[in-house]
Design a protein around this motif. Structure first.
Motif, PDB file in Angstrom:
ATOM      1  N   HIS A 191      42.393  55.569   7.020  1.00 10.04           N
ATOM      2  CA  HIS A 191      42.193  55.288   8.441  1.00 10.04           C
ATOM      3  C   HIS A 191      43.400  55.761   9.245  1.00 10.04           C
ATOM      4  O   HIS A 191      44.500  55.909   8.718  1.00 10.04           O
ATOM      5  N   PHE A 229      39.762  54.426  16.352  1.00  2.38           N
ATOM      6  CA  PHE A 229      40.159  54.090  14.988  1.00  2.38           C
ATOM      7  C   PHE A 229      39.285  54.946  14.081  1.00  2.38           C
ATOM      8  O   PHE A 229      38.067  54.758  14.020  1.00  2.38           O
ATOM      9  N   MET A 265      38.119  56.687  10.431  1.00  5.55           N
ATOM     10  CA  MET A 265      38.079  56.431   8.996  1.00  5.55           C
ATOM     11  C   MET A 265      37.370  57.584   8.293  1.00  5.55           C
ATOM     12  O   MET A 265      36.420  58.166   8.830  1.00  5.55           O
ATOM     13  N   SER A 325      45.983  54.712   3.668  1.00  9.53           N
ATOM     14  CA  SER A 325      45.266  53.509   3.245  1.00  9.53           C
ATOM     15  C   SER A 325      46.291  52.459   2.852  1.00  9.53           C
ATOM     16  O   SER A 325      47.389  52.783   2.398  1.00  9.53           O
ATOM     17  N   TYR A 352      46.533  59.503   8.864  1.00  6.91           N
ATOM     18  CA  TYR A 352      45.609  58.957   7.871  1.00  6.91           C
ATOM     19  C   TYR A 352      46.381  58.351   6.695  1.00  6.91           C
ATOM     20  O   TYR A 352      47.296  58.962   6.145  1.00  6.91           O
ATOM     21  N   TRP A 360      38.960  54.466   1.228  1.00  6.77           N
ATOM     22  CA  TRP A 360      38.890  55.024   2.576  1.00  6.77           C
ATOM     23  C   TRP A 360      40.285  55.145   3.188  1.00  6.77           C
ATOM     24  O   TRP A 360      41.176  54.350   2.895  1.00  6.77           O
TER      25      TRP A 360
END
Length: 316
Positions: free
Chosen positions: A257, A212, A214, A189, A187, A255
Motif C-alpha cells: 500500500h 490510498f 493497494m 507492507s 509502496y 498486499w
C-alpha cells in the motif's frame, strides 16, 4: 481612507479560535519534549458515537481482508480533531542511512512522523513507569537503545475505541503528517516479523483527502508452470477526513500500500494518518523509534508558519 480604517487594514488578523473548548489537562512524561493536551471533552463525547458508519468488508480479491469505515470519526469533529492533533503533537523529519551495495545512501523521510508505545514484553504503569510485562519489575537500564514513550491520552482514547470496534489489541501508535502533496509514502507492507503473523493494523485519516493505493505483491518465482489464475486488481481507496481502514488477516503478507504524491489545492491542506498496531518483541520498539523519531530535531505546528523547529527554550 481614514486613519482608523488604515490601521485596521494593516493590522494582522487575530488567530482563529478553535470551535472546541480545550481542557487544561495534559499528558506529561519525561520522554515527551513538551506536555501534550488531552482530548477536548466535546471530542470524547462525539467519539462515543463512533464508528459514525458501519464498516464495509472488502475481501473480494485474493488474500485481501479490509474493513472500511467511511467515516469512523464523526464528521462533526473530524476537521477540528485534525487541527488539534497537528498543533498538539511533537513531530520529526527523520533522516537515516541505508546501504545500496557498498554505497551509504542518506534517506530523508518524505513526511513528518512521530510514535508512541512499547512492545508486548514491556508495559507502562498508570504513573508512566516502564516495567517488564511478565514480572512487573522495572525494565533494566539499557534494555532499549531508544526511549519508549507512553501513548498520550488524546491518542490512547482513540486506541481504546478502536480495540472495542475491531476486537484487536494494540500497543503502538504511529502518526504521519503529510504537509502537502509532495509528502508521500511509497509502496510497502507492514509485514515485519516483530508484528507476528497476520497482523491487524487500523489506519485513520484526518484532513485532506488522499488516495490510498493497494496492489498485490508479485508472485514468488517458480520453475514450475503456474496454473492460470486471475490477477488481482489494484485498489484505490479515496480516504476522506475521519475515514478508517482496518487491514487484517493475510493482507500485509500479500498486499502493498502507498500514499502517492498529489498535485492540487486539496493536498496542500495537510493530512494526518494515525495507525494502531501491535509489536510483539523488543525489535519492534527499536525499529519504530529509529525510523519515526530518530535523533533529529523536534518540529511543532505554528499557526501562520506551519511546521517549525522546536527547542526546550520555546516552553509549552
Amino acid at each position: 481612507m481614514k486613519r482608523g480604517a488604515l490601521d485596521s487594514f494593516f493590522k494582522p488578523s487575530a488567530p482563529k479560535k478553535p470551535k472546541y473548548e480545550a481542557t487544561p489537562d495534559k499528558s506529561q512524561h519525561t520522554t515527551y519534549p513538551f506536555s501534550i493536551p488531552q482530548l477536548p471533552p466535546s471530542f470524547a463525547e462525539q467519539l462515543s458515537f463512533a464508528p459514525a458508519e458501519e464498516g464495509k468488508i472488502i475481501n473480494d480479491q485474493p488474500d485481501l481482508d479490509l474493513v472500511y469505515y467511511q467515516p469512523y470519526i464523526p464528521s462533526s469533529i473530524a476537521a477540528d480533531m485534525f487541527s488539534f492533533l497537528r498543533e498538539s503533537l511533537p513531530f520529526y523529519r527523520v533522516q537515516y542511512t541505508i546501504k545500496r551495495g557498498t554505497v551509504d545512501t542518506q534517506i530523508n523521510t518524505p513526511r513528518y512522523t512521530t510514535v508512541f508505545g512499547v512492545d508486548a514484553t514491556s508495559r507502562f504503569t498508570v504513573d508512566g513507569d516502564l516495567i517488564d510485562a511478565s514480572s512487573g519489575r522495572p525494565v533494566k537500564k539499557g534494555q532499549y537503545r531508544c526511549r519508549p514513550r507512553p501513548i498520550p491520552q488524546c491518542l490512547d482514547h482513540l486506541r481504546t475505541l478502536t480495540e472495542g470496534t475491531s476486537g484487536e489489541t494494540f500497543n503502538f501508535c504511529l502518526v504521519n503528517y503529510y504537509a502537502d502533496g509532495k509528502d508521500n509514502i511509497s509502496y510497502h507492507s507492514d509485514d515485519e516479523r516483530f508484528l507476528g503473523p497476520d497482523p491487524a493494523i487500523a489506519s485513520y485519516s484526518l484532513g485532506a483527502k488522499r488516495d490510498f493505493l493497494m496492489k498485490h505483491k508479485p508472485p514468488a518465482p517458480s520453475t514450475a508452470t503456474p496454473a492460470p489464475v486471475k490477477e488481482p486488481k489494484p485498489l484505490t481507496v479515496p480516504l476522506g477526513s475521519g475515514d478508517m481502514v482496518l487491514m487484517r488477516g493475510k493482507t500485509q503478507a500479500n498486499w502493498l500500500h502507498s500514499i502517492p504524491r498529489r498535485a492540487g489545492d486539496e493536498a496542500k491542506k495537510g493530512r494526518i494518518n494515525i495507525t494502531f498496531r501491535k509489536a510483539m518483541v523488543k525489535g519492534g520498539t527499536e525499529n519504530y523509534y529509529q525510523y519515526n523519531v530518530g535523533g533529529g530535531r523536534v518540529w511543532r505546528w505554528s499557526e501562520g508558519e506551519g511546521m517549525v523547529p522546536w527547542t526546550d527554550k520555546d516552553g509549552e
